[in-house]
Design a protein around this motif. Sequence first.
Motif, PDB file in Angstrom:
ATOM      1  N   VAL A 186       0.835  -1.197   0.000  1.00  0.00           N
ATOM      2  CA  VAL A 186       0.000   0.000   0.000  1.00  0.00           C
ATOM      3  C   VAL A 186       0.873   1.251   0.000  1.00  0.00           C
ATOM      4  O   VAL A 186       0.690   2.165  -0.807  1.00  0.00           O
ATOM      5  N   ALA A 187       1.861   1.284   0.907  1.00  0.00           N
ATOM      6  CA  ALA A 187       2.750   2.445   0.974  1.00  0.00           C
ATOM      7  C   ALA A 187       3.553   2.590  -0.310  1.00  0.00           C
ATOM      8  O   ALA A 187       3.761   3.702  -0.802  1.00  0.00           O
ATOM      9  N   TYR A 215       1.626   8.905   4.062  1.00  0.00           N
ATOM     10  CA  TYR A 215       1.143   8.415   5.350  1.00  0.00           C
ATOM     11  C   TYR A 215      -0.271   8.914   5.662  1.00  0.00           C
ATOM     12  O   TYR A 215      -1.047   8.206   6.315  1.00  0.00           O
ATOM     13  N   ARG A 233      -2.440   6.618   3.606  1.00  0.00           N
ATOM     14  CA  ARG A 233      -2.476   5.280   4.179  1.00  0.00           C
ATOM     15  C   ARG A 233      -3.325   5.259   5.455  1.00  0.00           C
ATOM     16  O   ARG A 233      -4.111   4.321   5.679  1.00  0.00           O
ATOM     17  N   ARG A 278      -5.775  -2.568  -0.703  1.00  0.00           N
ATOM     18  CA  ARG A 278      -5.624  -3.446   0.452  1.00  0.00           C
ATOM     19  C   ARG A 278      -5.915  -4.913   0.118  1.00  0.00           C
ATOM     20  O   ARG A 278      -5.710  -5.783   0.958  1.00  0.00           O
TER      21      ARG A 278
END
Length: 326
Positions: free
Chosen positions: A17-18, A197, A200, A218
């Motif tokens: 995801v990051a 961030y 996320r 995800r």
Amino acid sequence: MTVSGESISETAQRDVVADVLADIVAVTRTGSVAYGRTRLSGPWSIAFAPRSIATVHVVTTGACYLTPDGGESILLAQGDVALLPSGIGHVVSDAVGRPPRSFEEVFGGTIEGMSRADLVLEGEGPITGMLCGAYLLERAPRHPFTESLPAVVHITAGQARGSSLAAALDLLAAEVDGDSTGSPAVVASLLDLLFVYVLRSWLVTRAGAAEGWARALRDPAVGTTLALVHGDPGRPWTVQALAQAVGVPQSGFSRRFTTLTGQTPMAYVTAWRMTVAARLLREGPAPLRRIAREVGYDSEFAFARAFKRVVGQPPGHYRAAHRPER
């Protein structure tokens, strides 16, 4: 199987995801960033006109209200972060409904013309301290994930506490407060990290009711697929190769990917290749032949045709219109 020297299993173990969000943020931003500290004593109200600029507001002291154009006011308390990813117009104020002054009037210039802009407004009311950052958005091609985001991504202090987002905020605040050589470049990198961030954290808050791209990132199979394509866009990907890489039957893989992203796997591969190519065209003088190879095309003609179909203009015209001096 390996991707850029890395095994598929290693890719799956990373925080995909990051990784994917970092890629999306990197291709979204263009040019330098603007940032600064503000210390505002009430009464105050500042209007940010709509423009192709992503903005983030971090409340470090006190509280304030953020009111997006056509939307409801949001209370931002100390430690809250608000990201406006699409450049929507908005007002930041100490009270809802207070007539605003324009950003240009208050700061004495436009965001585009600034690199750092600190502001102190004296008054009799409570003090609000903020850390703000902004960067120009590349107009096209836009990633479908960014199109799916709300006008305001709001992360509360409680949601950020103890997370990587909180650590990024501390690093950014320390860098903005310092006077080290090279700070603008460091702040630009930290803002990229902060944006990743924030996004996320927003995805985490939506985990129970995520749909579309919020769910795609995800999803174990789709998220890993995105990381693989982003990690090596020039690889000769096929639906079969992608399905095998993530361990899902081909028919089910295509249906799952299309349902969550709104695109077939190969349509996404092409779109991402053109997004990467657009960034290469903007940022350097590499020949079209080399760029074509980097994004998986043996033929410069085939690359140019695909680029025009996705972006809307030939690569040469796109590069000329996006030279750094412009």
